[in-house]
Design a protein around this motif. Sequence first.
Motif, PDB file in Angstrom:
ATOM      1  N   ALA A   1       0.820  -1.210   0.000  1.00 58.39           N
ATOM      2  CA  ALA A   1       0.000   0.000   0.000  1.00 58.39           C
ATOM      3  C   ALA A   1       0.856   1.263   0.000  1.00 58.39           C
ATOM      4  CB  ALA A   1      -0.938  -0.012   1.211  1.00 58.39           C
ATOM      5  N   SER A   2       1.910   1.262   0.810  1.00 56.66           N
ATOM      6  CA  SER A   2       2.762   2.457   0.884  1.00 56.66           C
ATOM      7  C   SER A   2       3.581   2.647  -0.381  1.00 56.66           C
ATOM      8  CB  SER A   2       3.686   2.353   2.095  1.00 56.66           C
ATOM      9  OG  SER A   2       4.611   1.290   1.925  1.00 56.66           O
ATOM     10  N   ALA A   3       3.842   1.558  -1.105  1.00 56.74           N
ATOM     11  CA  ALA A   3       4.636   1.668  -2.327  1.00 56.74           C
ATOM     12  C   ALA A   3       3.879   2.363  -3.452  1.00 56.74           C
ATOM     13  CB  ALA A   3       5.072   0.272  -2.791  1.00 56.74           C
ATOM     14  N   MET A   4       2.570   2.529  -3.293  1.00 54.36           N
ATOM     15  CA  MET A   4       1.789   3.153  -4.357  1.00 54.36           C
ATOM     16  C   MET A   4       2.238   4.593  -4.615  1.00 54.36           C
ATOM     17  SD  MET A   4      -1.999   1.675  -3.376  1.00 54.36           S
ATOM     18  CE  MET A   4      -2.779   2.557  -4.734  1.00 54.36           C
ATOM     19  N   LEU A   5       2.609   5.327  -3.565  1.00 51.14           N
ATOM     20  CA  LEU A   5       3.031   6.720  -3.752  1.00 51.14           C
ATOM     21  C   LEU A   5       4.333   6.825  -4.540  1.00 51.14           C
ATOM     22  CD1 LEU A   5       2.725   9.751  -3.196  1.00 51.14           C
ATOM     23  CD2 LEU A   5       3.893   9.382  -1.020  1.00 51.14           C
ATOM     24  N   PRO A   6       5.434   6.177  -4.121  1.00 55.86           N
ATOM     25  CA  PRO A   6       6.661   6.302  -4.916  1.00 55.86           C
ATOM     26  C   PRO A   6       6.554   5.673  -6.295  1.00 55.86           C
ATOM     27  CG  PRO A   6       6.965   4.712  -3.152  1.00 55.86           C
ATOM     28  CD  PRO A   6       5.663   5.397  -2.885  1.00 55.86           C
ATOM     29  N   VAL A   7       5.821   4.563  -6.411  1.00 58.67           N
ATOM     30  CA  VAL A   7       5.675   3.922  -7.720  1.00 58.67           C
ATOM     31  C   VAL A   7       4.882   4.818  -8.670  1.00 58.67           C
ATOM     32  CG1 VAL A   7       4.600   1.997  -8.933  1.00 58.67           C
ATOM     33  CG2 VAL A   7       5.930   1.572  -6.867  1.00 58.67           C
ATOM     34  N   ALA A   8       3.799   5.409  -8.180  1.00 57.31           N
ATOM     35  CA  ALA A   8       3.011   6.310  -9.025  1.00 57.31           C
ATOM     36  C   ALA A   8       3.820   7.546  -9.420  1.00 57.31           C
ATOM     37  CB  ALA A   8       1.738   6.728  -8.286  1.00 57.31           C
ATOM     38  N   SER A   9       4.588   8.088  -8.482  1.00 52.25           N
ATOM     39  CA  SER A   9       5.402   9.258  -8.803  1.00 52.25           C
ATOM     40  C   SER A   9       6.486   8.906  -9.822  1.00 52.25           C
ATOM     41  CB  SER A   9       6.020   9.829  -7.525  1.00 52.25           C
ATOM     42  OG  SER A   9       6.848   8.865  -6.895  1.00 52.25           O
ATOM     43  N   ALA A  10       7.105   7.730  -9.673  1.00 53.25           N
ATOM     44  CA  ALA A  10       8.112   7.312 -10.643  1.00 53.25           C
ATOM     45  C   ALA A  10       7.489   7.097 -12.015  1.00 53.25           C
ATOM     46  CB  ALA A  10       8.793   6.027 -10.168  1.00 53.25           C
ATOM     47  N   GLY A  11       6.277   6.546 -12.051  1.00 54.69           N
ATOM     48  CA  GLY A  11       5.587   6.369 -13.326  1.00 54.69           C
ATOM     49  C   GLY A  11       5.282   7.691 -14.000  1.00 54.69           C
ATOM     50  N   ILE A  12       4.846   8.679 -13.218  1.00 51.03           N
ATOM     51  CA  ILE A  12       4.567   9.997 -13.788  1.00 51.03           C
ATOM     52  C   ILE A  12       5.832  10.626 -14.345  1.00 51.03           C
ATOM     53  CG2 ILE A  12       3.893  12.357 -13.176  1.00 51.03           C
ATOM     54  CD1 ILE A  12       1.926  11.157 -11.170  1.00 51.03           C
ATOM     55  N   ALA A  13       6.924  10.522 -13.592  1.00 52.64           N
ATOM     56  CA  ALA A  13       8.186  11.122 -14.049  1.00 52.64           C
ATOM     57  C   ALA A  13       8.682  10.456 -15.320  1.00 52.64           C
ATOM     58  CB  ALA A  13       9.230  11.010 -12.949  1.00 52.64           C
ATOM     59  N   LEU A  14       8.664   9.127 -15.365  1.00 52.04           N
ATOM     60  CA  LEU A  14       9.165   8.421 -16.532  1.00 52.04           C
ATOM     61  C   LEU A  14       8.279   8.663 -17.757  1.00 52.04           C
ATOM     62  CD1 LEU A  14      10.235   4.986 -14.984  1.00 52.04           C
ATOM     63  CD2 LEU A  14      11.716   6.802 -15.869  1.00 52.04           C
ATOM     64  N   ALA A  15       6.967   8.668 -17.543  1.00 50.79           N
ATOM     65  CA  ALA A  15       6.054   8.884 -18.679  1.00 50.79           C
ATOM     66  C   ALA A  15       6.253  10.260 -19.288  1.00 50.79           C
ATOM     67  CB  ALA A  15       4.618   8.714 -18.209  1.00 50.79           C
ATOM     68  N   THR A  16       6.520  11.247 -18.466  1.00 50.05           N
ATOM     69  CA  THR A  16       6.689  12.607 -18.977  1.00 50.05           C
ATOM     70  C   THR A  16       8.052  12.804 -19.603  1.00 50.05           C
ATOM     71  OG1 THR A  16       5.245  13.379 -17.184  1.00 50.05           O
ATOM     72  CG2 THR A  16       6.501  15.040 -18.372  1.00 50.05           C
ATOM     73  N   VAL A  17       9.086  12.267 -18.993  1.00 51.04           N
ATOM     74  CA  VAL A  17      10.437  12.448 -19.512  1.00 51.04           C
ATOM     75  C   VAL A  17      10.634  11.685 -20.825  1.00 51.04           C
ATOM     76  CG1 VAL A  17      12.876  11.977 -19.044  1.00 51.04           C
ATOM     77  CG2 VAL A  17      11.414  12.895 -17.250  1.00 51.04           C
ATOM     78  N   LEU A  18      10.085  10.479 -20.908  1.00 47.78           N
ATOM     79  CA  LEU A  18      10.268   9.655 -22.106  1.00 47.78           C
ATOM     80  C   LEU A  18       9.314  10.014 -23.238  1.00 47.78           C
ATOM     81  CD1 LEU A  18      10.782   6.156 -20.440  1.00 47.78           C
ATOM     82  CD2 LEU A  18      12.524   7.766 -21.266  1.00 47.78           C
ATOM     83  N   ALA A  19       8.301  10.853 -22.934  1.00 45.05           N
ATOM     84  CA  ALA A  19       7.321  11.203 -23.977  1.00 45.05           C
ATOM     85  C   ALA A  19       7.958  12.095 -25.043  1.00 45.05           C
ATOM     86  CB  ALA A  19       6.146  11.926 -23.320  1.00 45.05           C
TER      87      ALA A  19
END
Length: 250
Positions: free
Chosen positions: A232-250
Motif C-alpha cells: 500500500a505504501s509503495a503506491m506513492l513512490p511507484v506512481a510518482s516514478a511512473g509519472i516522471a518516466l512517462a513525462t520524460v520519455l514522452a
Amino acid sequence: MSAAPLFLDRPSPVHRLAPEVKIVATVLFTIVVVATPREHVLPFAGFAVLLAIVAAIARVPAFWLLKRATIELPFVLLAVWLPVAGHGERVDWLGLSLSVDGLYGAWNIVAKGTLGVLASLLLAASTTSRDLIIGLDRLHCPSVFTQIATFMLRYLDVLVDDARRMRIARLSRGYDPRFLWQVKAFAVGVGALFLRAYERGERVYLAMVSRGYTGRLPVTSGEPAPAAQWVASAMLPVASAGIALATVLA
C-alpha cells in the motif's frame, strides 16, 4: 510545548500504517522528485496531485499543510533572486531582464522544496515522534541516532520548562529584552541552561548504567509491518516514478 507538535490524531488508513513503511515511501517519493529534471513541469503537477490524494486519505487539512509549509519561505526568497542575479541567456519580462538558467533554478528550488516539505509534513502529521523513532529502528538506523532522538524528545519539554522559568525569573528582576545592553542576561541564561542540560544528561546516564544499560535501549518496536502495508505504501513512490518516466520519455 508538545513533544509531537505536528502530529494530528486522525482515524485514517495512513495513520494506521506502520511507521517504517511511511518513512520509506516518503524517502523514495522525495528521491523521485529530486531526480526529476527541472525542465519538465508536468511531473511536478502530478506529484502535487498525489500528495493531495494522500492528504485527503489521511484527513490532513490543506490549510494546516500550507500554514506549516511557510518554513521554506527563506529558500523561496532566495529563489526569487536567482532569475535577476543569474548569468547566461536572458529573456525580457515586464521590463525585467531575467536569466533563463536562473528561472530554471528558481523553479527547481520552489517546486522540489515545496513538495519535499509537504511530504515531510504529511509524514509528521500521520506519525507520532515515538513511532518515527521506532520506524527508524526497524529500518536498522544506527542506534546512536535513535537513542539521541529518543532522549531529545523525552527531555525537550523539560528544557523548554527550564527556559520558561528562567525567563520569568529574569523578568521579575527587571530584565527587559527590548534593550540591547541587557542581552548579557540572556546570554548568561543560555549558558546556565546548557550547564543544567549537561549535568542532567550526566545524571541520567549514570542512572541508566547503574540499571544495566549497555549501549542500546530495550527494543519495544513489536511486530514488523505486514507485506500488505508495504504494498500500500509503495503506491506513492511507484506512481510518482511512473509519472516522471512517462513525462520524460514522452
